[in-house]
Design a protein around this motif. Structure first.
Motif, PDB file in Angstrom:
ATOM      1  N   MET A   1       0.841  -1.189   0.000  1.00 24.10           N
ATOM      2  CA  MET A   1       0.000   0.000   0.000  1.00 24.10           C
ATOM      3  C   MET A   1       0.883   1.248   0.000  1.00 24.10           C
ATOM      4  O   MET A   1       1.799   1.366   0.802  1.00 24.10           O
ATOM      5  N   LEU A   2       0.588   2.168  -0.910  1.00 22.25           N
ATOM      6  CA  LEU A   2       1.348   3.409  -1.016  1.00 22.25           C
ATOM      7  C   LEU A   2       0.807   4.423  -0.010  1.00 22.25           C
ATOM      8  O   LEU A   2      -0.405   4.638   0.067  1.00 22.25           O
ATOM      9  N   VAL A   3       1.701   5.058   0.742  1.00 23.58           N
ATOM     10  CA  VAL A   3       1.304   6.065   1.724  1.00 23.58           C
ATOM     11  C   VAL A   3       1.947   7.402   1.342  1.00 23.58           C
ATOM     12  O   VAL A   3       3.163   7.479   1.127  1.00 23.58           O
ATOM     13  N   THR A  98      -5.051   0.030  -1.980  1.00 21.87           N
ATOM     14  CA  THR A  98      -3.783   0.242  -2.675  1.00 21.87           C
ATOM     15  C   THR A  98      -3.042   1.502  -2.248  1.00 21.87           C
ATOM     16  O   THR A  98      -1.834   1.600  -2.456  1.00 21.87           O
ATOM     17  N   ALA A  99      -3.739   2.474  -1.680  1.00 17.91           N
ATOM     18  CA  ALA A  99      -3.059   3.719  -1.308  1.00 17.91           C
ATOM     19  C   ALA A  99      -3.805   4.421  -0.182  1.00 17.91           C
ATOM     20  O   ALA A  99      -5.038   4.365  -0.102  1.00 17.91           O
ATOM     21  N   SER A 321       8.465   7.732  -8.092  1.00 16.93           N
ATOM     22  CA  SER A 321       8.911   6.879  -6.954  1.00 16.93           C
ATOM     23  C   SER A 321       8.890   7.658  -5.638  1.00 16.93           C
ATOM     24  O   SER A 321       9.853   7.657  -4.864  1.00 16.93           O
ATOM     25  N   ILE A 322       7.775   8.340  -5.403  1.00 12.80           N
ATOM     26  CA  ILE A 322       7.584   9.114  -4.171  1.00 12.80           C
ATOM     27  C   ILE A 322       6.578   8.382  -3.291  1.00 12.80           C
ATOM     28  O   ILE A 322       5.586   7.827  -3.784  1.00 12.80           O
ATOM     29  N   GLY A 323       6.811   8.405  -1.989  1.00  6.35           N
ATOM     30  CA  GLY A 323       5.891   7.772  -1.042  1.00  6.35           C
ATOM     31  C   GLY A 323       6.482   6.530  -0.425  1.00  6.35           C
ATOM     32  O   GLY A 323       7.533   6.029  -0.845  1.00  6.35           O
ATOM     33  N   GLN A 324       5.806   6.035   0.583  1.00  2.00           N
ATOM     34  CA  GLN A 324       6.272   4.855   1.319  1.00  2.00           C
ATOM     35  C   GLN A 324       5.330   3.689   1.041  1.00  2.00           C
ATOM     36  O   GLN A 324       4.119   3.829   1.070  1.00  2.00           O
ATOM     37  N   GLU A 325       5.899   2.528   0.777  1.00  2.00           N
ATOM     38  CA  GLU A 325       5.118   1.313   0.590  1.00  2.00           C
ATOM     39  C   GLU A 325       5.061   0.553   1.909  1.00  2.00           C
ATOM     40  O   GLU A 325       6.102   0.299   2.529  1.00  2.00           O
ATOM     41  N   ILE A 326       3.852   0.217   2.349  1.00  2.59           N
ATOM     42  CA  ILE A 326       3.708  -0.578   3.572  1.00  2.59           C
ATOM     43  C   ILE A 326       2.866  -1.807   3.267  1.00  2.59           C
ATOM     44  O   ILE A 326       2.084  -1.831   2.313  1.00  2.59           O
ATOM     45  N   ALA A 327       3.043  -2.852   4.076  1.00  2.12           N
ATOM     46  CA  ALA A 327       2.261  -4.077   3.919  1.00  2.12           C
ATOM     47  C   ALA A 327       1.201  -4.131   5.008  1.00  2.12           C
ATOM     48  O   ALA A 327       1.485  -3.912   6.188  1.00  2.12           O
ATOM     49  N   LEU A 328      -0.035  -4.397   4.601  1.00  2.25           N
ATOM     50  CA  LEU A 328      -1.129  -4.492   5.567  1.00  2.25           C
ATOM     51  C   LEU A 328      -1.269  -5.911   6.108  1.00  2.25           C
ATOM     52  O   LEU A 328      -1.939  -6.124   7.116  1.00  2.25           O
ATOM     53  N   ARG A 329      -0.690  -6.863   5.396  1.00  2.73           N
ATOM     54  CA  ARG A 329      -0.821  -8.260   5.830  1.00  2.73           C
ATOM     55  C   ARG A 329       0.525  -8.804   6.277  1.00  2.73           C
ATOM     56  O   ARG A 329       1.543  -8.402   5.759  1.00  2.73           O
TER      57      ARG A 329
END
Length: 329
Positions: A1-3, A98-99, A321-329
């Motif tokens: 997920m993009l934050v 997704t975001a 390529s801006i933002g932070q990717e996090i995993a929800l699972r």
């Protein structure tokens, strides 16, 4: 997920691209191609506030999203905005989140940009004087956006607090071309103005027919469940355009007192709403028909606008390529 945080959203959102994207979104909304139900809200009566949910699906932009937006009018507006929001985007094929992005900046930008779209559609081509009523986030957004679509040479800022009006005028003069000045009253700001942008929390109207110059275009985005921004005489005489008839004529928390009150009092009917912006864009309804005609765009905000802005921000973030990717699972 993009934050994405607020500063990132602000950096990624191009106003000119947003105005064009909103034109497509409004056309889709009027044509029935977008799914945008009326917003709902949980009330916080002890603070005169509420938290609203605004889901939307805009197939042409490939965006399924919802905005959660709070309105707490007693916030100071500078340190803590009166409107604060989050947006969550979902994959329209699978429903997967997704975001997650700041919605406060998007709300400010898309509201001002859609008013600029209304000016592009309805204001006279030679409009050069802009009256900005209000001194908050939306006043800033409107001044910047409307200057993109008309050759504005003078901006007059008026608000309840003369110090805030003067501060905003100084701020805008540093980033916009032309003369920017603060004035002592709404009436003075409107005298001779070609375009009026009202972004207040007014209980009593800040736009009155006797203060207006023939041919003015009004963009009104202010909201107060206890009042309204525009007087009956202006509404009755103006060519009234909206984002969505369904939204603007819906009961609280979706609709607008500026139209619901004169309808309730028998001064106009629902049929007085001439057109949606999308109908003007599609050409199914005419816009301004004479230089002296008063035109009014009354906005309540719809999720299709947030969806259009969200699509632009996410696309730009992926590309750069801006933002932070996090995993929800």
């Amino acid at each position: 997920m993009l934050v994405l945080g607020r500063s990132q959203v602000e950096a990624l959102l191009d106003v000119d691209a947003l105005i064009d994207a909103l034109a497509l979104a409004m056309a889709d909304l009027s044509a029935g191609r977008a799914s945008v139900p009326d917003r709902v809200a949980a009330l916080v009566p002890e603070r005169d506030g509420f938290l609203a949910a605004m889901p939307g699906f805009l197939p042409s932009a490939g965006v399924l999203m919802t905005k959660l937006v709070s309105l707490f009018p007693h916030n100071d507006g500078a340190r803590l905005p009166t409107h604060q929001a989050l947006i969550v985007a979902f994959d329209p094929d699978t429903g997967e989140p997704t975001a997650l992005l700041d919605g406060t900046a998007i709300t400010a930008a898309r509201t001002g940009a859609c008013s600029a779209l209304s000016a592009r559609l309805l204001a006279r081509e030679d409009a050069t004087v802009l009256a900005v009523l209000g001194t908050g986030v939306q006043a800033r957004s409107h001044a910047r956006a409307i200057c993109r679509v008309r050759p504005i040479r003078q901006i007059r800022v008026a608000g309840r607090d003369p110090a805030k009006a003067a501060a905003l005028a100084a701020e805008l003069s540093a980033v916009l071309e032309g003369e920017v000045l603060s004035v002592s009253s709404y009436a003075e700001a409107l005298d001779g103005a070609d375009i009026a942008a009202a972004a207040t929390h007014a209980v009593e109207p800040v736009i009155r027919r006797s203060w207006l110059t023939p041919g003015v275009h009004i963009a009104s985005v202010g909201y107060n469940p206890a009042g309204r921004e525009i007087d009956d005489a202006t509404v009755a005489e103006a060519l009234v355009c909206v984002e969505s008839r369904q939204a603007v004529l819906a009961p609280f928390p979706a609709g607008s007192n500026d139209l619901l009150m004169p309808i309730r009092d028998g001064l106009i009917t629902a049929g007085h709403v001439h057109a949606e912006l999308g109908e003007l864009i599609a050409g199914s309804r005419p816009g301004r028909t004479s230089p002296d005609q008063i035109t009014l765009y009354k906005s309540v905000g719809v999720a299709a606008q947030d969806a259009a802005a969200t699509a632009l921000v996410i696309a730009a973030a992926r590309e750069r390529s801006i933002g932070q990717e996090i995993a929800l699972r």
